[in-house]
Design an enzyme around this catalytic site. Sequence first.
Site, PDB file in Angstrom:
ATOM      1  N   HIS A 335     -28.964  -7.290 -47.705  1.00  0.00           N
ATOM      2  CA  HIS A 335     -27.588  -7.496 -47.229  1.00  0.00           C
ATOM      3  C   HIS A 335     -26.989  -6.186 -46.707  1.00  0.00           C
ATOM      4  O   HIS A 335     -26.432  -6.142 -45.599  1.00  0.00           O
ATOM      5  CB  HIS A 335     -26.755  -8.051 -48.394  1.00  0.00           C
ATOM      6  CG  HIS A 335     -25.313  -8.274 -48.080  1.00  0.00           C
ATOM      7  ND1 HIS A 335     -24.766  -9.544 -47.963  1.00  0.00           N
ATOM      8  CD2 HIS A 335     -24.283  -7.411 -47.879  1.00  0.00           C
ATOM      9  CE1 HIS A 335     -23.471  -9.432 -47.698  1.00  0.00           C
ATOM     10  NE2 HIS A 335     -23.153  -8.145 -47.646  1.00  0.00           N
ATOM     11  N   GLU A 336     -27.113  -5.108 -47.486  1.00  0.00           N
ATOM     12  CA  GLU A 336     -26.548  -3.826 -47.050  1.00  0.00           C
ATOM     13  C   GLU A 336     -27.290  -3.285 -45.829  1.00  0.00           C
ATOM     14  O   GLU A 336     -26.680  -2.690 -44.934  1.00  0.00           O
ATOM     15  CB  GLU A 336     -26.566  -2.808 -48.190  1.00  0.00           C
ATOM     16  CG  GLU A 336     -25.828  -3.248 -49.452  1.00  0.00           C
ATOM     17  CD  GLU A 336     -24.422  -3.767 -49.193  1.00  0.00           C
ATOM     18  OE1 GLU A 336     -23.786  -3.358 -48.208  1.00  0.00           O
ATOM     19  OE2 GLU A 336     -23.957  -4.610 -49.982  1.00  0.00           O
ATOM     20  N   ASP A 483     -47.425   3.428 -17.275  1.00  0.00           N
ATOM     21  CA  ASP A 483     -46.139   3.208 -16.615  1.00  0.00           C
ATOM     22  C   ASP A 483     -45.866   4.323 -15.603  1.00  0.00           C
ATOM     23  O   ASP A 483     -45.931   5.503 -15.936  1.00  0.00           O
ATOM     24  CB  ASP A 483     -45.024   3.162 -17.665  1.00  0.00           C
ATOM     25  CG  ASP A 483     -43.742   2.553 -17.119  1.00  0.00           C
ATOM     26  OD1 ASP A 483     -43.768   2.012 -15.998  1.00  0.00           O
ATOM     27  OD2 ASP A 483     -42.722   2.607 -17.827  1.00  0.00           O
ATOM     28  N   ARG A 484     -45.569   3.945 -14.373  1.00  0.00           N
ATOM     29  CA  ARG A 484     -45.226   4.902 -13.322  1.00  0.00           C
ATOM     30  C   ARG A 484     -43.861   4.532 -12.754  1.00  0.00           C
ATOM     31  O   ARG A 484     -43.446   3.378 -12.819  1.00  0.00           O
ATOM     32  CB  ARG A 484     -46.261   4.868 -12.198  1.00  0.00           C
ATOM     33  CG  ARG A 484     -47.709   5.124 -12.636  1.00  0.00           C
ATOM     34  CD  ARG A 484     -48.646   5.057 -11.440  1.00  0.00           C
ATOM     35  NE  ARG A 484     -48.554   3.756 -10.761  1.00  0.00           N
ATOM     36  CZ  ARG A 484     -48.948   3.526  -9.512  1.00  0.00           C
ATOM     37  NH1 ARG A 484     -49.444   4.521  -8.786  1.00  0.00           N
ATOM     38  NH2 ARG A 484     -48.845   2.321  -8.979  1.00  0.00           N
TER      39      ARG A 484
END
Length: 610
Positions: A335-336, A483-484
């Site tokens: 919960h917290e 990734d480019r």
Amino acid sequence: MIQVLLVTISLAVFPYQGSSVILESGNVNDYEVVYPRKVTALPKGAVQPKYEDAMQYEFKVNGEPVVLHLEKNKGLFSEDYSETHYSPDGREITTYPPVEDHCYYHGRIENDADSTASISACNGLKGHFKLQGEMYLIEPLKLPDSEAHAVFKYENVEKEDEAPKMCGVTQNWESYEPIKKASQSNLTPEQQRYLNAKKYVKLFLVADYIMYLKYGRNLTAVRTRMYDIVNVITPIYHRMNIHVALVGLEIWSNTDKIIVQSSADVTLDLFAKWRATDLLSRKSHDNAQLLTGINFNGPTAGLGYLGGICNTMYSAGIVQDHSKIHHLVAIAMAHEMGHNLGMDHDKDTCTCGTRPCVMAGALSCEASFLFSDCSQKDHREFLIKNMPQCILKKPLKTDVVSPAVCGNYFVEVGEECDCGSPRTCRDPCCDATTCKLRQGAQCAEGLCCDQCRFKGAGTECRAAKDECDMADVCTGRSAECTDRFQRNGQPCKNNNGYCYNGKCPIMADQCIALFGPGATVSQDACFQFNREGNHYGYCRKEQNTKIACEPQDVKCGRLYCFPNSPENKNPCNIYYSPNDEDKGMVLPGTKCADRKACSNGQCVDVTTPY
């Protein structure tokens, strides 16, 4: 063909009812005695490990046969898990215990689709399972030379305190900012990718000195209590696409490092400051929770900062060890953590089914393992608005300092693949027993992997996301899709911005992200506030001092927006939170003038920031 020897450990199988017994969970008034029968399938001649990856137990509940299937919770600990305690003279003692052969399991009941189980098998079976919609607890009776266990419902445990426990969070936290609802159609591509990504919370637990005394100054007993709690928390968050892993445990076995007191507000503030100034420098983690043996004032059982995740000062919570039943304490901690992840308390209209939900303001005596529809919306809107980055970071191979664990879904040093346990693995390319590629396979996963083989060179593996991105292609020699993106400084969005590390940061989009659809950039006059050098306007900080903007740099400081809403007609608005003062600043790479972009609070030539 592998011959399989079915090993059955049988004991007396007749159940009987008991009237009252004192167990670890408390004084139980009505329980059933069962003798679980363990059934294990092992290859012929194999040596049985202390704790198998998968186990099966048979017993009876209410006279009906039950088959409990268990699988080891292999994601319970991070690869660099550490434990710290303190010697009587105050020396810090940190160890890196081998945790791969632990005894904590999740599971289900055979032929019950709605069933769940969280079980410790360290010394008999201890935990809870859901059967036909009812939650049962199980634990050993600890009779001499006996495998007898008690099965009972929580309602049959005598309550030590009839007053309901509450969470102490209210909506007046400084860290809380009202979150505007964003529909799916209003999401930017970046926000959508963020929502779809798997999240990871690296959790650190601290037990205070009173906990150490409460469990008889026994480090093992405190450690077991913490493990039991995390074993309950992990499946709760799996349903939210969040993987929680315990990265560290600290037991204040000599004296408390803060003044733990009955005022939950004060204790939380002190714990959060200790985490920021001490713990974070010793151990990298995303979120810390203090478990204390002290009784908080009133009915409060826990407290956490709303929306504090990934924040150095506010990603923390505190929980009282308020029940002998560990899963009730675990729900309070979940919960917290939920507050830290942007979830507020449920209202009367919120639902998660027939039972109370995790984020109910009052902690229920019933098991609450589901987040409500409101909590899921709160969390989603928090992620869209804040996009906290720490929870995107999956552990890297190079982060691993303890032995690799085959079956935990993380590809670690020495492994070629990891598809989970042999029972759950559905990957034809990966051998789940060895975490090696099957014969003839080149790969098991990756955008450039197809049917266990590398895709051909030049095959597109990822389309361009936008004008600052590029279509990515396979090399033919790897499963990875590198990734480019377009060169930095290239004009984008109709010359309103310049590409910066694959994105096109412009002020208009940043205002919408902060204030919601319809928000626009304020008039130039508003940006003159950035020349004042206070929290309303500055360009950068040096040694925690806010530096006023030079006249030519005012559009590289605080971002000023016009929300364009009926309730707010102020033409000059900033997003300000004392918990994260840098949020709401103009982002690096943003266009601030023709052929100029922001870099370190200065408006410089467009080629300079790169």
